[in-house]
Design an enzyme around this catalytic site. Sequence first.
Site, PDB file in Angstrom:
ATOM      1  N   ASP A  74       0.730  -1.230  -0.007  1.00 20.79           N
ATOM      2  CA  ASP A  74       0.042  -0.016   0.031  1.00 20.79           C
ATOM      3  C   ASP A  74       0.898   1.404  -0.160  1.00 20.79           C
ATOM      4  O   ASP A  74       1.951   1.493   0.613  1.00 20.79           O
ATOM      5  CB  ASP A  74      -0.906   0.091   1.335  1.00 20.79           C
ATOM      6  CG  ASP A  74      -1.935   1.164   1.151  1.00 20.79           C
ATOM      7  OD1 ASP A  74      -2.784   1.180   0.520  1.00 20.79           O
ATOM      8  OD2 ASP A  74      -1.732   1.880   2.406  1.00 20.79           O
TER       9      ASP A  74
ATOM     10  N   GLU B 166      15.067 -14.331  -0.213  1.00 26.19           N
ATOM     11  CA  GLU B 166      15.371 -15.684   0.770  1.00 26.19           C
ATOM     12  C   GLU B 166      14.282 -16.751   0.321  1.00 26.19           C
ATOM     13  O   GLU B 166      14.528 -18.083   0.781  1.00 26.19           O
ATOM     14  CB  GLU B 166      15.192 -15.353   2.129  1.00 26.19           C
ATOM     15  CG  GLU B 166      16.442 -14.263   2.797  1.00 26.19           C
ATOM     16  CD  GLU B 166      16.157 -13.965   4.116  1.00 26.19           C
ATOM     17  OE1 GLU B 166      15.465 -14.691   4.953  1.00 26.19           O
ATOM     18  OE2 GLU B 166      16.473 -12.684   4.618  1.00 26.19           O
TER      19      GLU B 166
END
Length: 556
Positions: A216, A276
């Site tokens: 957002d 990751e």
Amino acid sequence: MSVFASAAQLTEQHLQPDPDWWRGAVIYQIYPRSYQDSNGDGIGDLAGIRQRLHYIANLGADAIWISPFFPSPMKDFGYDVTDYRGVDPMFGSLEDFRVLVDDAHHLGLKVMIDLVMSHTSDQHPWFAESRSNRDNHKADWYVWADAKPDGSPPNNWLSIFGGSAWEWDSNRLQYYMHNFLTSQPDLNFHNPDVQNELLDMVHFWLELGVDGFRLDTINFYFHSQSLKDNPPLPPDQRNAKTAPAVNPYNYQDHLFDKSQPENVDFLKRFRAVLDEFPAAAAVGEVGDSQRDMEILAEYTAGNDRIHMCYAFDFLAPDPLTAEKVREVVEKFERGAPDGWSCWAFSNHDVVRHASRWGAFERDPERYLRVVAGILFTLRGSVSIYQGEELGLPEADISYEDLQDPYGIRFWPKFKGRDGARTPMVWSSNLPNGGFTTGKPWLPVPDIHRAMAVDTQQGRSGSIYAFYRDFLEFRRSNQALVKGTLTFIDTPDDVVAYIRDDGETKILCAFNLNHGPAEFETGLGLVRLNSPLDGEVGDDGVVRLKALGGFVGRVKS
């Protein structure tokens, strides 16, 4: 072709996740308060979403994006967070979320969640500590500034929700910054402890199994520490892309309160956390009326920032035209040649495009089909907002029923966002369209119930059928998913382009006129069996019906 993957395919997908799944993905946005209520309290919830996952998979989506479900006082309906690692009890529990993710994955759906990192609720424990005095551990976690000598705010920055972006706090005898409601104080991203805490939170949700995030207000993270006044915008440069026309927010050139250069370094740190996890991805919302494409290019450049972004060009009030489609896409392609966009025509913050663009169309269903054809064939990923696949228009909400503080603030010239947030309609016969057995948090319009899912599934020619058929067609033609895009010249009101994945070239053409159109391509074309009704002759002339389209393979 079934949209459901076999168990063997899903197992292999789990063992060898596709890091590129997001590129060209169809993402279905769910506004959880309004999707499906499972317990009769009138508010949608995570268990309700689980009940409808088969519907989304059958439609042909690749992923779901769930708007915020974190604990919140709901002054901005979830975009004011009090706990980044929890689920508000009105939506369920963390265990409900885990089960939802598992169910979605079994159906081949990715799960993206909405992260609101630029600000929190003023009821967040961090803010309670920060405002208590000027020397506590979190004193610098939010944006605080002294008053001017006359007691007025530090500068002229404005809130998107109206008025000054500064609110006086009587505990610290300072102002705090809020880009949105006064109850949504801005976090201070210049503090590395804030960044670290937010990135730990990102890791938390990735460990829970989410496949990505919608970020957002991604360009609102940093402010200029100089606190310089924003300069005014000349009247002819004001537009209503980021805020409605009645809002004086549009009167400023927002050089200092957002879109700062430090944002890029934080996005690199954010991307490093995502990397990751082999197949995590993110899409950012860019709200900047003057520099949106420049920011999109900057934020999506290379492989160490955000995977994709979207701006407000196709979410603005301006009608969709062939000229505008070409202008917006070419501007993006020039600004971000190695970037990737996520195109959307509707979401929870804007008037539904069935009303924004199609309210005065003589044949609104045909119009909605042709603009959907454009959305599904542009280069980029696609975001569909719940109910868009039914052709739902904006609901007319009376002042007495309004919930959105934005609409209450600017009524009646701007009625807020509630008209796009009314409950999803599943049944034309059940009370409240099958959304709830209780009283819905927003009313369900009769015009929506007449367009419910059960009235459109299985009906040839319905908007739902068009969406489902075209998404299946799109999936079977990879040039439409990940290929390049090159525009070709066409008559007025017609937009056409070639999608090319190196193996197949596909011509897509759309007529936004109420009369027929044709144009010479100079190409050998074979019509593909899409839900569009255009034709091509042996002479290479494409013939389009009024509000019609054509998709054809270019002969090698």
